[in-house]
Design a protein around this motif. Structure first.
Motif, PDB file in Angstrom:
ATOM      1  N   LYS A  36      26.392   2.081   8.291  1.00  0.00           N
ATOM      2  CA  LYS A  36      25.128   2.808   8.408  1.00  0.00           C
ATOM      3  C   LYS A  36      24.980   3.388   9.813  1.00  0.00           C
ATOM      4  N   ALA A  37      25.343   2.604  10.831  1.00  0.00           N
ATOM      5  CA  ALA A  37      25.270   3.074  12.217  1.00  0.00           C
ATOM      6  C   ALA A  37      26.200   4.264  12.423  1.00  0.00           C
ATOM      7  N   ASP A  41      27.329   6.370  10.100  1.00  0.00           N
ATOM      8  CA  ASP A  41      26.809   7.525   9.359  1.00  0.00           C
ATOM      9  C   ASP A  41      25.656   8.194  10.096  1.00  0.00           C
ATOM     10  N   ASN A  42      24.811   7.389  10.737  1.00  0.00           N
ATOM     11  CA  ASN A  42      23.670   7.944  11.465  1.00  0.00           C
ATOM     12  C   ASN A  42      24.105   8.737  12.696  1.00  0.00           C
ATOM     13  N   ALA A  99      21.791   2.333  16.636  1.00  0.00           N
ATOM     14  CA  ALA A  99      22.283   3.476  15.869  1.00  0.00           C
ATOM     15  C   ALA A  99      21.905   3.360  14.400  1.00  0.00           C
ATOM     16  N   ALA A 100      21.954   2.154  13.853  1.00  0.00           N
ATOM     17  CA  ALA A 100      21.572   1.940  12.457  1.00  0.00           C
ATOM     18  C   ALA A 100      20.078   2.207  12.268  1.00  0.00           C
ATOM     19  N   GLY A 155      18.484   4.447  13.968  1.00  0.00           N
ATOM     20  CA  GLY A 155      18.242   5.855  14.252  1.00  0.00           C
ATOM     21  C   GLY A 155      17.745   6.121  15.658  1.00  0.00           C
ATOM     22  N   ILE A 213      22.751   8.255  19.290  1.00  0.00           N
ATOM     23  CA  ILE A 213      21.919   9.120  18.446  1.00  0.00           C
ATOM     24  C   ILE A 213      21.384  10.291  19.266  1.00  0.00           C
ATOM     25  N   LYS A 265      24.022  12.920  19.473  1.00  0.00           N
ATOM     26  CA  LYS A 265      24.110  13.685  18.229  1.00  0.00           C
ATOM     27  C   LYS A 265      22.979  14.702  18.163  1.00  0.00           C
ATOM     28  N   GLU A 266      21.782  14.276  18.502  1.00  0.00           N
ATOM     29  CA  GLU A 266      20.627  15.181  18.453  1.00  0.00           C
ATOM     30  C   GLU A 266      20.787  16.330  19.449  1.00  0.00           C
TER      31      GLU A 266
END
Length: 155
Positions: A63-64, A66-67, A126-127, A129, A134, A137-138
């Motif tokens: 999940k982390a 993928d986020n 990270a999981a 969000g 993160i 990525k943003e």
């Protein structure tokens, strides 16, 4: 194109505990100076800190990842003396590699605690969000959004 033809994509060997090529690749990214057993210890202890249940901690890790995986990035394209930042879609394998790199770099940037603790904290953030990875990525998505006007240079 090179003379020798296409280069075959190498698949990382799965790890011993989770039997996942994704975990094997993450451990390879985490490894420094060829010390794979040290990287494995760090990774497995950080997942143990996340959850005592193995499947739950593995799902947390996925999940982390993928986020943090970026969907779009900017690439420089030189046209007529000017360099434009052109937004492009990111392939799945590159997206995974970037996410792994960002998580590891953000965990290493935290000071004062053992790496396994820092990695587990970064995976937890990270999981959820949030966290440094993160934010990276943003930032990539924001740059792509700002340079959307140059998308027609993608060809």
């Amino acid at each position: 194109m090179s003379r020798t033809g296409r280069i075959k994509k190498r698949i990382a060997k799965p790890d011993e505990v989770y039997h996942s090529p994704l975990v094997g690749k993450f451990i390879n990214h985490l490894m420094q100076r060829g010390k794979k057993t040290t990287a494995e210890k760090i990774f497995y202890s950080s997942l143990a800190l996340l959850s005592s249940d193995k499947t739950e901690s593995f799902e947390f890790f996925k999940k982390a990842l993928d986020n943090v995986m970026p969907r779009i990035e900017v690439r420089p394209k030189r046209l007529g003396g000017a360099t434009y930042q052109v937004p492009t879609q990111v392939r799945r394998d590159r997206s995974e590699a970037l996410a792994m790199r960002w998580i590891i770099l953000s965990a290493r940037s935290k000071k004062g605690r053992p790496m396994s603790v820092k990695l587990s904290e970064e995976l937890k953030e990270a999981a959820a969000g949030q966290g440094i990875a993160i934010k990276r990525k943003e930032t990539a998505h924001r740059m792509a959004e700002a340079n959307k006007a140059f998308a027609h240079f993608k060809w």
